[in-house]
Design an enzyme around this catalytic site. Structure first.
Site, PDB file in Angstrom:
ATOM      1  N   HIS A 363      -5.042 -32.644 -54.374  1.00  0.00           N
ATOM      2  CA  HIS A 363      -3.893 -31.732 -53.699  1.00  0.00           C
ATOM      3  C   HIS A 363      -4.649 -30.916 -52.814  1.00  0.00           C
ATOM      4  O   HIS A 363      -3.866 -29.712 -52.427  1.00  0.00           O
ATOM      5  CB  HIS A 363      -3.254 -31.025 -54.859  1.00  0.00           C
ATOM      6  N   LYS A 668      12.030 -29.090 -48.054  1.00  0.00           N
ATOM      7  CA  LYS A 668      13.243 -28.826 -48.568  1.00  0.00           C
ATOM      8  C   LYS A 668      14.241 -28.130 -47.098  1.00  0.00           C
ATOM      9  O   LYS A 668      15.322 -28.288 -47.138  1.00  0.00           O
ATOM     10  CB  LYS A 668      13.002 -27.868 -49.524  1.00  0.00           C
TER      11      LYS A 668
END
Length: 823
Positions: A363, A668
């Site tokens: 990540h 989002k």
């Protein structure tokens, strides 16, 4: 489990049945009647009533899984940032309207009860929120899966501001109880630490570990419902308890603290998410946490999930353990230890199975974020695991030497054991050696992972490396968070988009429809007013309900460049005050920050203090006529995100290119109709490609350009001296104008950092960023065109569903199959 046991009868999904369940829980669960019930009583009773409906499906899921013995995905993650559970459970189980009507008949308001919920403090940021989205999608896609993590008693911390500075207080999220967790002490397992090892005669690689101390891992189950499909998967979180919590003899002798010392020591392990690790004690506690939850999880699966007598040579057919970053990587030597030392396997047989059971998600692109553990610490805490890692490394380096004869420099680079600056274990290297797949989390990230971060490994094993771009669950972040937009979408194209977000593309022609644009603006306006109401009630912050909402919410870190956003705000303010920028030309804009800084991260905490100081000055300056507003609500979390994201007009994604792995906030915001101003970094690249250059405000250097500038010798002072607006903004900041005349402390520190080093090149990108912001100002003036762009962002970002991400994992990595539930 007896497969012939009759199924549990499901409660009827009717208003009458639900009312009975709610009142039963209120009376017999909480011990109160409706007239005397507190707000928390009603919340707990309502949640447990909803849980009854989920439990039936959960038990059926477990029964079917035991019968079918299908392959399971086990998601190992140090964080699961779940957010509030009640509304999600109501939505997934088709109970939302039934519950609302039932409560209304009793004179109660569902929204008021729902507002009582305290979200679980089980995560910090993107990593944990991604894990929560993924387990939601696994359940919705009917994939047998289990999430494993830690039941943190206090979460990371609750953020407050004192004189604008971050202060950390305990996040006591369990204070009033959690109705969503189900403890199972009968399935507790013991986890060992410390001690020494000794040889075992005649065994291939086996040794006996004689630990110094043990703790008990107590499991708490959370139900993870799929959306309208009858499946309910499991999230199992572990809480640490002492094996012997209380010494009665010592207590009776009067040493009460010593009598419970073992309990205190053990419970520290699951006390706080990410304990501050600038001290040796903090580092040790973090390693304890990581081993604690993976050791408990592996043993749980082998002993409590697999049937008795299961042939472990077939383990890869039953399980993939997905390592969510480096935190769970100690699971690799743990599985080897279990197979060799406890099951009596040979080294080669154990390694062959282990290599087929683990996959690793990286990540990060920051070298300092790739965990390393000192040999001294690892050997003291987990001596057997260190021995196993050494042998894995020895055999791996033989492979490297055979592939690259005479290249000892490469051998040192690839070794799992680093020699400098101290002997340490590189956990990313261990995960890459042991995992059958390694994936990045966005196209650019995966490319840079293979080309730079793990370049040598990608050359040796190119087939191991793949990409799975992150995604977010449309259930929580559109359907629940933005009911106005959700209703508008469903009216236009039906409700199939909730589980197939690619259907949003059918909205694209409606971007040209003036009536649809008008209604879209109405939804955005209502969301802004809701944000204003929430900030006023939650934090006493006042914002205009009709200004542009310019949002930057993410973990506070230098590479994310909140400092660049701060410079832009200061530059706008300086322009007005100096007369360079007419006030009337400025679009009313509310800048919203949300971020926590790690307790030991001084520069990040200084940045927070300066943002608040600048905000206080701007907000109190009457001459601005309210055209600029800066708010920084403390303790940003999923609950607030669900209000802010639908209200935002502009999404700030401004990290230095090549530093952000992916991001999910960017997704989002775009899905909720915000336009992005951003660099070509992380998933921004894919967002821009999908929405189109005309609907994205691109600025800044590309990753190769940034790398080239760094290689040539980056001089931030040259940018400071050559750009009058940049110099004016920095000089105003340094003058103490926002800090009551104080030119030292955080002001001097940030000024020196930016003008002398500027590790993440904020000054190099400043001019491009300010120019892009000027385009934002111009574009926002044309409401029709802005609405068209915003609708196209929604229509073209269906790719960023976590359902699609999970399907990519299934196809590229896990090779697991969905198993349909009867419902």
């Amino acid at each position: 489990m007896n497969p012939n046991t009759p199924p549990v009868a499901a409660p009827e999904i009717t208003v009458e049945s639900f009312t009975r369940a709610f009142l039963r829980e209120l009376n017999f669960g909480q011990g109160v009647d409706l007239d005397r019930a507190s707000a928390n009583d009603k919340y707990l009773a309502l949640s447990r009533a909803v849980r009854h409906y989920l439990t039936t499906r959960w038990l059926e899921t477990l029964r079917n899984q035991y019968r079918d013995q299908a392959k399971v995905v086990a998601y190992l993650s140090a964080e699961f940032l779940l957010g509030p559970q009640l509304e999600n459970a109501l939505l997934a189980s088709k109970l939302d309207e039934v519950a609302r009507e039932s409560l209304a008949n009793l004179g109660l308001d569902l929204d008021e009860i729902r507002a009582v919920e305290v979200e679980p403090g089980l995560g910090n940021g993107g990593l944990g929120r991604l894990a929560a989205c993924f387990i939601d999608s696994l359940a919705t896609l009917n994939v047998p899966s289990i999430g494993y993590g830690i039941r943190y008693e206090y979460g990371i911390f609750k953020q407050t501001f004192v004189d604008g500075k971050q202060v950390e207080t305990p996040d006591n999220w369990l204070r009033l109880g959690s109705p969503w967790e189900i403890p199972h002490p009968e399935n507790a397992v013991e986890v060992a630490f410390g001690g020494r090892t000794e040889a075992v005669e005649g065994a291939d690689g086996a040794r006996r570990w004689i630990p110094d101390w043990r703790v008990t891992a107590l499991p708490y189950n959370y139900m993870v419902p799929g959306y309208h499909n009858g499946r309910v998967n499991t999230l199992r979180l572990w809480s640490a308890k002492a094996t012997h919590e209380f010494d009665l003899q010592i207590f009776n002798a009067g040493d009460y603290a010593e009598a419970v010392r073992a309990r205190t020591f053990a419970e520290n392990i699951s006390k706080v998410l990410y304990p501050e690790d600038s001290t040796p004690q903090g580092k040790e506690l973090r390693l304890q946490q990581q081993y604690f939850f993976v050791a408990a999880s592996l043993r749980d699966f082998l002993e409590n999930v697999l049937p008795d007598g299961y042939d472990l040579t077939k383990l890869p057919d039953r399980i993939t353990w997905q390592l969510n970053d480096t935190h769970p990587v100690i699971a690799v030597p743990e599985l080897m230890r279990l197979l060799i030392d406890e099951k009596g396997w040979t080294w080669d047989d154990a390694w062959a199975v282990t290599q087929k059971c683990f996959a690793y998600t990286c990540h990060t692109l920051l070298p300092e974020a790739l965990e390393v553990w000192s040999v001294d610490l690892l050997g003291r805490l987990l001596p057997r695991h260190l021995e196993i890692i050494y042998r894995i490394n020895e055999e791996f380096l033989e492979v490297v030497r055979e592939a690259y004869p005479g290249d000892e420099l490469r051998v040192r680079r690839m070794s799992i054991v680093a020699e400098q600056p101290e002997r340490a274990i590189r956990m990313a290297h261990l995960a890459t050696v042991a995992g059958f797949k390694v994936n990045g989390v966005a196209e650019l990230h995966s490319q840079l992972l293979a080309e730079k971060v793990l370049h040598d490994f990608a050359e040796l094993w190119p087939e191991k490396f793949t990409n799975v771009t992150n995604g977010v669950t449309p259930r929580r972040f559109v359907r629940m968070a933005n009911p106005g937009l959700s209703g508008l979408i469903t009216e236009a194209i039906g409700d199939g988009w909730v589980t197939d977000l690619s259907q949003l593309s059918r909205l694209e022609p409606l971007a040209e429809d003036p009536e649809f644009r008008r209604r879209f603006r109405e939804v955005k306006g209502a969301n802004k007013r809701r944000l204003a109401e929430v900030l006023a009630a939650r934090d006493g912050l006042e914002i205009a309900g009709d200004a542009m909402v310019d949002a930057m919410v993410k973990r506070l870190h230098e590479y994310k460049r909140q400092s660049l956003k701060l410079l832009h705000i200061v530059s706008m303010y300086e322009g007005v005050k100096s007369g360079r920028t007419p006030l009337a030309s400025i679009t009313p804009r509310t800048f919203v920050f949300g971020a926590k800084a790690a307790p030991g991260y001084v520069r990040a905490k200084e940045t927070i203090a300066l943002i608040n100081a600048v905000g206080r000055t701007i907000n109190e300056d009457a001459s601005l006529e309210g055209r600029l507003k800066v708010v920084f609500p403390p303790n940003y979390n999923v609950t607030l995100a669900e209000v802010l994201i639908p209200a935002a007009d502009l999404s700030e994604q401004i990290s230095l290119a090549g530093k952000e792995a992916s991001g999910t906030g960017n997704m989002k915001f775009a899905l909720n109709g915000a336009l992005t101003i951003g660099t070509d970094d992380g998933a921004n690249v894919e967002i821009r490609q999908l929405v189109g250059d005309d609907n994205f405000f691109l600025f800044g250097m590309t990753e190769p350009e940034a790398a080239d500038l760094q290689a040539k010798g980056y001089d931030p002072g040259a940018y400071y001296e050559s750009d009058p607006e940049l110099k004016a903004a920095l000089d105003l900041l340094a003058s103490g104008a926002f800090t009551g005349g104080d030119k030292g402390g955080a002001v001097a520190s940030l000024f020196a950092s930016l003008t002398e080093r500027d590790r993440f090149m904020a000054l190099a990108d400043f001019r491009s960023y300010v120019d892009a912001q000027a385009k934002v100002e111009e574009a926002y003036q044309d409401h029709e065109e802005w609405s068209r762009k915003a609708i196209l962002n929604v229509a073209r970002t269906g790719f960023f569903s976590s359902d699609r991400s999970i399907q990519d994992y299934l196809d590229r990595i896990w090779r697991a199959e969905p198993v349909t539930q009867n419902h």
